[in-house]
Design an enzyme around this catalytic site. Structure first.
Site, PDB file in Angstrom:
ATOM      1  N   ASP A  80      81.424  46.562  59.285  1.00  0.00           N
ATOM      2  CA  ASP A  80      80.617  47.769  59.513  1.00  0.00           C
ATOM      3  C   ASP A  80      80.393  47.889  61.014  1.00  0.00           C
ATOM      4  O   ASP A  80      79.527  47.203  61.568  1.00  0.00           O
ATOM      5  CB  ASP A  80      79.242  47.659  58.826  1.00  0.00           C
ATOM      6  CG  ASP A  80      79.349  47.687  57.303  1.00  0.00           C
ATOM      7  OD1 ASP A  80      80.199  48.423  56.798  1.00  0.00           O
ATOM      8  OD2 ASP A  80      78.571  46.975  56.637  1.00  0.00           O
ATOM      9  N   ARG A  88      78.185  45.097  63.894  1.00  0.00           N
ATOM     10  CA  ARG A  88      78.110  43.663  63.582  1.00  0.00           C
ATOM     11  C   ARG A  88      78.578  42.817  64.766  1.00  0.00           C
ATOM     12  O   ARG A  88      78.177  41.675  64.903  1.00  0.00           O
ATOM     13  CB  ARG A  88      78.967  43.332  62.354  1.00  0.00           C
ATOM     14  CG  ARG A  88      78.680  44.178  61.130  1.00  0.00           C
ATOM     15  CD  ARG A  88      77.286  43.993  60.592  1.00  0.00           C
ATOM     16  NE  ARG A  88      77.079  44.799  59.396  1.00  0.00           N
ATOM     17  CZ  ARG A  88      75.968  45.458  59.113  1.00  0.00           C
ATOM     18  NH1 ARG A  88      74.934  45.404  59.934  1.00  0.00           N
ATOM     19  NH2 ARG A  88      75.863  46.171  58.010  1.00  0.00           N
ATOM     20  N   ARG A 149      72.845  57.685  62.657  1.00  0.00           N
ATOM     21  CA  ARG A 149      74.174  57.257  62.183  1.00  0.00           C
ATOM     22  C   ARG A 149      75.002  58.478  61.798  1.00  0.00           C
ATOM     23  O   ARG A 149      76.222  58.402  61.716  1.00  0.00           O
ATOM     24  CB  ARG A 149      74.040  56.324  60.980  1.00  0.00           C
ATOM     25  CG  ARG A 149      73.347  55.012  61.279  1.00  0.00           C
ATOM     26  CD  ARG A 149      73.027  54.263  59.992  1.00  0.00           C
ATOM     27  NE  ARG A 149      74.248  53.899  59.260  1.00  0.00           N
ATOM     28  CZ  ARG A 149      74.251  53.467  57.994  1.00  0.00           C
ATOM     29  NH1 ARG A 149      73.099  53.348  57.328  1.00  0.00           N
ATOM     30  NH2 ARG A 149      75.384  53.150  57.406  1.00  0.00           N
ATOM     31  N   LYS A 179      81.896  57.906  54.628  1.00  0.00           N
ATOM     32  CA  LYS A 179      80.834  57.490  53.710  1.00  0.00           C
ATOM     33  C   LYS A 179      79.594  58.348  53.941  1.00  0.00           C
ATOM     34  O   LYS A 179      79.488  59.001  54.986  1.00  0.00           O
ATOM     35  CB  LYS A 179      80.519  55.994  53.911  1.00  0.00           C
ATOM     36  CG  LYS A 179      80.035  55.636  55.331  1.00  0.00           C
ATOM     37  CD  LYS A 179      79.929  54.133  55.524  1.00  0.00           C
ATOM     38  CE  LYS A 179      79.314  53.785  56.866  1.00  0.00           C
ATOM     39  NZ  LYS A 179      79.242  52.346  57.126  1.00  0.00           N
ATOM     40  N   HIS A 180      78.655  58.433  52.971  1.00  0.00           N
ATOM     41  CA  HIS A 180      78.584  57.795  51.669  1.00  0.00           C
ATOM     42  C   HIS A 180      78.571  58.906  50.623  1.00  0.00           C
ATOM     43  O   HIS A 180      77.522  59.500  50.419  1.00  0.00           O
ATOM     44  CB  HIS A 180      77.302  56.986  51.529  1.00  0.00           C
ATOM     45  CG  HIS A 180      77.007  56.048  52.679  1.00  0.00           C
ATOM     46  ND1 HIS A 180      76.525  56.469  53.903  1.00  0.00           N
ATOM     47  CD2 HIS A 180      77.131  54.693  52.770  1.00  0.00           C
ATOM     48  CE1 HIS A 180      76.365  55.413  54.707  1.00  0.00           C
ATOM     49  NE2 HIS A 180      76.712  54.333  54.059  1.00  0.00           N
ATOM     50  N   HIS A 192      69.272  50.738  50.140  1.00  0.00           N
ATOM     51  CA  HIS A 192      69.218  49.285  50.275  1.00  0.00           C
ATOM     52  C   HIS A 192      68.067  48.726  49.427  1.00  0.00           C
ATOM     53  O   HIS A 192      68.106  47.573  49.013  1.00  0.00           O
ATOM     54  CB  HIS A 192      69.011  48.878  51.742  1.00  0.00           C
ATOM     55  CG  HIS A 192      70.192  49.150  52.612  1.00  0.00           C
ATOM     56  ND1 HIS A 192      70.400  50.369  53.219  1.00  0.00           N
ATOM     57  CD2 HIS A 192      71.244  48.375  52.958  1.00  0.00           C
ATOM     58  CE1 HIS A 192      71.525  50.311  53.915  1.00  0.00           C
ATOM     59  NE2 HIS A 192      72.055  49.115  53.773  1.00  0.00           N
ATOM     60  N   ASP A 262      79.855  51.364  47.981  1.00  0.00           N
ATOM     61  CA  ASP A 262      78.960  50.750  48.949  1.00  0.00           C
ATOM     62  C   ASP A 262      78.653  49.348  48.414  1.00  0.00           C
ATOM     63  O   ASP A 262      78.996  49.005  47.272  1.00  0.00           O
ATOM     64  CB  ASP A 262      77.682  51.599  49.104  1.00  0.00           C
ATOM     65  CG  ASP A 262      76.966  51.374  50.437  1.00  0.00           C
ATOM     66  OD1 ASP A 262      77.304  50.401  51.143  1.00  0.00           O
ATOM     67  OD2 ASP A 262      76.073  52.169  50.768  1.00  0.00           O
TER      68      ASP A 262
END
Length: 476
Positions: A80, A88, A149, A179-180, A192, A262
């Site tokens: 990601d 990351r 984002r 995405k998403h 999440h 996801d």
């Protein structure tokens, strides 16, 4: 391929820590399609930066395991890396501003260049896929998850910029994943934690949230990620990632590529489908690649059992495995990318931020601040980066007007100049004669900001979404 081999091919797990040898053994044992690399998997040097040699060696081990399993195609090794909050791998790789910078800059060419440069550094380390860009259309402050984002709050702009960014990634040899689906930017719950509900009708979704996905499909992009979002108009109470009507809707738009879920270990799924139980359900619904099941060995066993019992038709597993293998073979047909040196995108990252800086209040010409300022807010790193950039632009730190930085998800603030470093929404409630949206907190973003504050560069960015009374398109 045996059922066990095909079941492995549709799984893309995570692992903990930096033991790449153990993950390689799992890839070989379970015939896994690949692996995602998360933040805790990134090997670090003694100074806290990414150990790029160890990272490349680790990915090499995973690819070797795929070949040892008798495959003639590479594994999907993904990450990601969107830019902004979601990255990351940090220094020495280029630090990119939030994707909303491209929406503020309004340039498809810049988005394409950014996608290519970001992907080139990842390809140089051996990655084959990146779960970016997020083409969700943000609804503004009531969107708790996507925010900056998102490329834009305008579906047409998100479509153009998302396709441009993804095509840049493909040119660098990396598989992008838009995405998403069916769109995470206009729901008010973070998947999440819990299951968001998208209450729009299918007609409303087509007119807004689905537009960037339709554009991606029309452009022939290879992968679409489905989100853990319930759409009552399609199937009430079931996340789109596990819902057959949702996959049918995606295929109905003409999509022939790989539908990836996801992360299946997220709260929206795990609370209802613990362990490996979500994997066969997602596969049966229409997913081709099952990302981050809570327990990969359990998920593999559950898929094999579901096919053997007839709960999942063997033809569905065949179709999913074939799509995944076809995609990676298709990617491998393009000439092997050279990859770019870590950090080689720095000048471009600064160009993106320079094109994005948006002045919502305050002068559009000449200096916004005098030769010395005070700075508050943000993190310690934000303030240090601001100070470094300010001094380079000829602005001293210590006395004068107050520049207040609003960090990620920070509240509205007061000062002589207020600067939003992530999503611009807090500027609406901030009290200041000058308000600036920066959409980034890299050193390069602060350099761009300092040039504007000193009057050495114009602020050419425009708001990509409404901020309080400021309509989209506001700016100098």
């Amino acid at each position: 391929m045996s059922t066990e081999q095909k079941a492995g091919q549709v799984l893309m797990p995570f692992f903990t820590g930096t033991d790449f040898a153990a993950q390689a053994a799992a890839i070989e044992r379970l015939h896994l399609g690949g692996s995602i690399v998360m933040g805790d998997n990134v090997p670090l040097s003694s100074d806290g930066t990414v150990d790029t040699a160890a990272m490349a060696a680790g990915i090499g081990l995973l690819q070797k395991a795929a070949r040892a399993d008798g495959r003639t195609w590479p594994a999907v090794i993904g990450v990601d890396q969107e830019g902004g909050v979601v990255a990351r791998l940090r220094a020495p790789l280029t630090e990119w501003p939030a994707p909303m910078s491209y929406g503020a800059a309004g340039s498809v060419a810049l988005a394409t260049d950014g996608g290519k440069a970001l992907a080139s550094e990842l390809a140089g380390l051996g990655f084959t896929a990146d779960f970016a860009p997020a083409t969700d259309v943000t609804a503004g402050p009531q969107d708790p998850t996507i925010g900056a984002r998102a490329l834009s709050g305008d579906p047409d702009a998100a479509s153009r910029l998302g396709v441009g960014f993804a095509q840049g990634m493909l040119a660098a040899g990396l598989l992008p994943s838009v995405k998403h689906f069916p769109g995470h930017g206009s729901v008010s719950v973070d998947s999440h934690e819990n299951l968001p509900v998208q209450k729009a009708t299918v007609a409303e979704l087509r007119a807004k949230d689905w537009k960037p996905f339709q554009a991606a499909i029309d452009a022939g992009l290879p992968m679409v990620m489905t989100g853990h979002i319930s759409v009552p108009a399609l199937e009430p109470g079931v996340p789109a990632s596990l819902s057959k009507p949702s996959y049918d809707a995606l295929r109905g738009m003409g999509f022939k590529g790989v539908a990836v879920t996801d992360a299946l270990n997220m709260g929206a799924v795990q609370k209802k489908f613990p362990g490996g139980s979500a994997a066969p359900k997602a596969l049966a619904a229409g997913a081709d690649l099952l990302l981050m099941p809570g327990d990969v060995a359990g998920a593999h066993a559950a898929v094999v059992e579901a096919v053997k019992s007839g709960a999942v038709p063997a033809s569905r597993l065949d179709e999913a495995a074939q799509r995944v293998v076809t995609m990676i073979l298709w990617r491998a047909r393009t000439p092997a990318p050279q990859g770019a040196a870590p950090g080689s995108g720095s000048a471009l990252s600064q160009r993106v931020s320079a094109a994005a800086v948006t002045v919502l209040a305050g002068p559009c010409h000449g200096p916004i601040v005098p030769g010395s300022v005070r700075v508050a807010g943000g993190s310690e790193q934000d303030r240090a980066r601001f100070a470094k950039a300010a001094r380079a632009a000829g602005i001293a730190i210590g006395t004068g007007p107050l520049v207040t930085l609003i960090g990620f998800e920070g509240p509205p603030a007061k000062g002589d100049v207020v600067v939003a470093l992530d999503a611009p929404w807090p500027l609406a409630g901030s009290a200041a004669p000058a308000k600036v949206a920066l959409y980034g907190r890299s050193q390069e973003a602060f350099n761009a900001l300092a040039a504007v504050l000193a009057g050495k560069a114009p602020a050419t960015g425009k708001l990509p979404a409404a901020v309080g009374p400021h309509a989209p398109g506001s700016g100098c």
